[in-house]
Design a protein around this motif. Structure first.
Motif, mmCIF file in Angstrom:
data_model
loop_
_atom_site.group_PDB
_atom_site.id
_atom_site.type_symbol
_atom_site.label_atom_id
_atom_site.label_comp_id
_atom_site.label_asym_id
_atom_site.label_seq_id
_atom_site.Cartn_x
_atom_site.Cartn_y
_atom_site.Cartn_z
ATOM 1 N N VAL A 62 -21.641 58.647 60.150
ATOM 2 C CA VAL A 62 -20.222 58.734 59.360
ATOM 3 C C VAL A 62 -19.562 59.736 59.729
ATOM 4 O O VAL A 62 -19.912 61.115 60.095
ATOM 5 C CB VAL A 62 -20.322 58.506 57.986
ATOM 6 C CG1 VAL A 62 -21.120 57.222 57.696
ATOM 7 C CG2 VAL A 62 -20.786 59.670 57.344
ATOM 8 N N ILE A 63 -18.254 59.635 59.653
ATOM 9 C CA ILE A 63 -17.208 60.826 60.034
ATOM 10 C C ILE A 63 -15.977 60.614 59.222
ATOM 11 O O ILE A 63 -15.584 59.651 58.584
ATOM 12 C CB ILE A 63 -16.680 60.410 61.413
ATOM 13 C CG1 ILE A 63 -16.023 61.911 62.034
ATOM 14 C CG2 ILE A 63 -15.957 59.178 61.672
ATOM 15 C CD1 ILE A 63 -15.642 61.858 63.701
ATOM 16 N N ALA A 64 -15.498 61.852 59.071
ATOM 17 C CA ALA A 64 -14.235 62.081 58.110
ATOM 18 C C ALA A 64 -14.410 61.508 56.722
ATOM 19 O O ALA A 64 -13.593 61.151 56.247
ATOM 20 C CB ALA A 64 -12.907 61.601 58.771
ATOM 21 N N ALA A 95 -12.068 65.710 59.086
ATOM 22 C CA ALA A 95 -11.245 65.251 60.332
ATOM 23 C C ALA A 95 -10.120 64.362 59.690
ATOM 24 O O ALA A 95 -10.211 63.520 58.628
ATOM 25 C CB ALA A 95 -12.058 64.703 61.443
ATOM 26 N N SER A 96 -8.899 64.163 60.542
ATOM 27 C CA SER A 96 -7.804 63.324 60.376
ATOM 28 C C SER A 96 -8.413 61.927 60.747
ATOM 29 O O SER A 96 -9.386 61.760 61.667
ATOM 30 C CB SER A 96 -6.649 63.610 60.704
ATOM 31 O OG SER A 96 -6.480 63.648 62.344
ATOM 32 N N SER A 97 -7.581 60.898 60.357
ATOM 33 C CA SER A 97 -7.867 59.462 60.886
ATOM 34 C C SER A 97 -7.735 59.537 62.654
ATOM 35 O O SER A 97 -8.580 59.009 63.267
ATOM 36 C CB SER A 97 -6.769 58.524 60.407
ATOM 37 O OG SER A 97 -6.955 58.380 59.033
ATOM 38 N N ALA A 98 -6.711 60.208 63.139
ATOM 39 C CA ALA A 98 -6.690 60.047 64.525
ATOM 40 C C ALA A 98 -7.546 60.970 65.291
ATOM 41 O O ALA A 98 -8.274 60.599 66.203
ATOM 42 C CB ALA A 98 -5.168 60.864 64.998
ATOM 43 N N GLU A 99 -8.300 62.140 64.577
ATOM 44 C CA GLU A 99 -9.507 62.841 65.077
ATOM 45 C C GLU A 99 -10.606 61.809 64.929
ATOM 46 O O GLU A 99 -11.686 62.141 65.876
ATOM 47 C CB GLU A 99 -9.513 63.924 64.193
ATOM 48 C CG GLU A 99 -8.667 65.267 64.903
ATOM 49 C CD GLU A 99 -8.721 66.266 63.619
ATOM 50 O OE1 GLU A 99 -8.193 67.430 64.048
ATOM 51 O OE2 GLU A 99 -9.109 66.200 62.447
ATOM 52 N N ALA A 103 -12.896 61.344 68.503
ATOM 53 C CA ALA A 103 -14.160 61.530 68.324
ATOM 54 C C ALA A 103 -15.101 60.430 69.022
ATOM 55 O O ALA A 103 -16.052 60.411 69.804
ATOM 56 C CB ALA A 103 -14.848 61.777 67.138
ATOM 57 N N ALA A 104 -14.493 59.061 68.885
ATOM 58 C CA ALA A 104 -15.008 58.158 69.368
ATOM 59 C C ALA A 104 -14.936 58.050 71.033
ATOM 60 O O ALA A 104 -15.949 57.753 71.555
ATOM 61 C CB ALA A 104 -14.607 56.725 68.806
ATOM 62 N N GLU A 105 -13.704 58.376 71.544
ATOM 63 C CA GLU A 105 -13.739 58.574 72.791
ATOM 64 C C GLU A 105 -14.628 59.656 73.342
ATOM 65 O O GLU A 105 -15.191 59.379 74.505
ATOM 66 C CB GLU A 105 -12.138 59.002 72.978
ATOM 67 C CG GLU A 105 -11.258 57.795 72.888
ATOM 68 C CD GLU A 105 -9.747 58.453 73.261
ATOM 69 O OE1 GLU A 105 -9.692 59.460 73.724
ATOM 70 O OE2 GLU A 105 -9.048 57.479 73.199
ATOM 71 N N ALA A 113 -21.974 59.531 68.513
ATOM 72 C CA ALA A 113 -20.858 58.700 68.156
ATOM 73 C C ALA A 113 -20.619 58.255 66.949
ATOM 74 O O ALA A 113 -21.837 57.794 66.210
ATOM 75 C CB ALA A 113 -20.630 57.838 69.336
ATOM 76 N N PRO A 114 -19.507 58.068 66.316
ATOM 77 C CA PRO A 114 -19.404 57.615 64.997
ATOM 78 C C PRO A 114 -19.784 56.087 65.098
ATOM 79 O O PRO A 114 -19.451 55.500 66.054
ATOM 80 C CB PRO A 114 -17.834 57.887 64.557
ATOM 81 C CG PRO A 114 -17.107 58.141 65.896
ATOM 82 C CD PRO A 114 -18.304 58.737 66.888
ATOM 83 N N ASP A 115 -20.590 55.719 64.106
ATOM 84 C CA ASP A 115 -20.524 54.088 63.823
ATOM 85 C C ASP A 115 -19.806 53.738 63.187
ATOM 86 O O ASP A 115 -19.357 52.566 63.479
ATOM 87 C CB ASP A 115 -21.991 54.170 63.225
ATOM 88 C CG ASP A 115 -23.181 54.473 64.077
ATOM 89 O OD1 ASP A 115 -23.446 53.973 64.904
ATOM 90 O OD2 ASP A 115 -24.164 55.331 63.486
ATOM 91 N N VAL A 116 -18.959 54.116 62.217
ATOM 92 C CA VAL A 116 -18.074 53.582 61.557
ATOM 93 C C VAL A 116 -16.685 54.306 61.330
ATOM 94 O O VAL A 116 -16.872 55.630 61.565
ATOM 95 C CB VAL A 116 -18.660 53.059 60.037
ATOM 96 C CG1 VAL A 116 -19.542 52.114 60.010
ATOM 97 C CG2 VAL A 116 -19.147 54.301 59.312
ATOM 98 N N PHE A 117 -15.498 53.986 60.885
ATOM 99 C CA PHE A 117 -14.319 54.534 60.696
ATOM 100 C C PHE A 117 -13.847 54.370 59.324
ATOM 101 O O PHE A 117 -13.808 53.310 58.639
ATOM 102 C CB PHE A 117 -13.238 54.152 61.662
ATOM 103 C CG PHE A 117 -13.749 54.231 63.031
ATOM 104 C CD1 PHE A 117 -13.681 55.712 63.658
ATOM 105 C CD2 PHE A 117 -13.745 53.378 63.650
ATOM 106 C CE1 PHE A 117 -14.365 55.709 65.069
ATOM 107 C CE2 PHE A 117 -14.172 53.276 65.137
ATOM 108 C CZ PHE A 117 -14.309 54.727 65.779
ATOM 109 N N ASP A 118 -13.117 55.413 58.518
ATOM 110 C CA ASP A 118 -12.355 55.227 57.564
ATOM 111 C C ASP A 118 -11.048 55.789 57.887
ATOM 112 O O ASP A 118 -10.828 57.144 57.963
ATOM 113 C CB ASP A 118 -12.982 55.898 56.459
ATOM 114 C CG ASP A 118 -11.978 56.056 55.030
ATOM 115 O OD1 ASP A 118 -11.148 56.712 55.107
ATOM 116 O OD2 ASP A 118 -12.709 55.474 54.329
#
Length: 374
Positions: A62-64, A95-99, A103-105, A113-118
């Motif tokens: 997970v991230i952010a 981290a911000s949403s854009a970050e 990170a996925a890139e 790599a992140p599996d999921v985003f918020d």
């Protein structure tokens, strides 16, 4: 990141930002599904099959997700307790949403790599190429205005944009115009850069509607922050409990549930009051999405099912946020009545930006924000 009791069902339903799409799924024998292409539990066979696939992967990235954000800490800990076979890695909590998308890139093809985003809506709308379609079991209970019709992202929890302030440092603000006065010199902050962070984007949206503008044009909000900056009152510091405690950010634009979280965390250290200004209230939801290149695709889908369970939706409520399944949970008797009754009343007039309005605002902020507050 409060509202009326029917925010999800009524106020947000009036904004046809996103439309309901049918859940297109197919049954597959257990063990034969490609988790990266699964669009629902049915593709795994049963929920137990999904759990087994996720446990076999043994990891979730997970991230952010700050632990003090809308009760994420308790939510993550519950997932870890329930699935000890799955190691959860919490990357870049601030981290911000854009970050998240960056990170996925940068980490594409790697196990980290992140599996999921918020994500805030503006970034979600710009980033659909990164998302895998998925329809959670409670898909039909998510209001149509809060989900992408193709299952690429879904609203999850939300609230009202509010102003938190230290009553020992500044007078209680009763309007945005108060913040332009000398009492607020060098003291007003927002949560991030509005071209990248959902909370900061919403701060400009709130300033727009509070200054007579409309969600079709965020110019009035940008103009307000330009004036705030020219007056020397705007502080370019991302607020955290630490900056509030130190007095660096004695006035903060942020979601009501986050400002209330500051008050709870700093109880006994610093006074902190929260106000949703009278007049038009600005509400919004954060969105969940699955990375199409998730290194742990089954665990990513299990995480989503977990987040949209009534148990976890009530944990958003415990964190002061509004669960997206609110209306359904009330109707089904699944809502935590004590937590639900504790929500403050909301402005009579509430606005929520549509997808088109968010895209237009994001474009305008990209053109004007840096110059306005330089």
């Amino acid at each position: 990141m409060n509202t009326t009791r029917t925010l999800a069902a009524v106020a947000l339903a009036t904004t046809a930002a996103l439309t309901l799409g049918a859940c297109a799924t197919g049954d597959a024998p257990a063990g034969e599904v490609d988790a990266a292409t699964a669009t629902s539990i049915a593709d795994f066979g049963t929920f137990a099959d999904l759990e087994a696939a996720a446990k076999a992967e043994g990891a979730l990235n997970v991230i952010a997700l700050p632990r003090d954000w809308a009760n994420y800490g308790e939510i993550i800990d519950l997932f870890i307790e329930r699935y000890p076979e799955i190691t959860v890695t919490e990357a870049a909590p601030d981290a911000s949403s854009a970050e998240e998308i960056q990170a996925a890139e940068n980490l594409a093809g790697q196990d980290t790599a992140p599996d999921v985003f918020d994500l805030g809506l503006a970034v979600a709308l710009q980033s659909t190429d990164y998302f895998a379609p998925y329809f959670v079991e409670r898909w039909d209970d998510i209001p149509a205005a809060l989900k992408n019709e193709d299952g690429l992202f879904w609203g999850d929890y939300g609230g009202y944009m509010a102003i938190g302030y230290d009553p020992d440092a500044v007078p209680a603000p009763t309007s945005l115009q108060d913040l332009l006065g000398d009492d607020y010199r060098g003291k007003v902050a927002i949560n991030g850069d509005p071209t990248q962070a959902g909370a900061a984007f919403a701060a400009v949206g709130m300033a727009t509607v509070q200054n007579g503008g409309s969600l079709d044009d965020f110019s009035a909000g940008i103009d307000f922050f330009e004036e705030l900056n020219a007056a020397g009152n705007f502080v370019k510091i991302d607020p955290t409990p630490a900056t509030v405690a130190s007095g660096e950010t004695p006035v903060v634009f942020d979601w009501d549930y986050l400002n209330n979280g500051y008050a709870a965390e700093l109880d006994g250290q610093r006074n902190w009051e929260v106000v949703v200004l009278p007049g038009t209230g600005y509400a919004g939801y954060y969105n969940q999405a699955i990375n199409k290149d998730a290194p742990n695709p089954a665990a990513a889908r299990l995480w989503m099912e977990f987040l949209y369970s009534p148990e976890v939706q009530n944990l958003w409520l415990k964190g002061g946020a509004r669960p997206v399944l609110e209306a359904s949970m009330v109707a089904n008797g699944e809502i935590d009545e004590a937590l639900y009754a504790a929500l403050p009343e909301a402005p009579a007039d509430t606005v929520v930006p549509s997808a088109a309005q968010s895209e237009a605002a994001a474009a305008l902020l990209g053109e004007r924000w840096a110059t306005a507050v330089q």
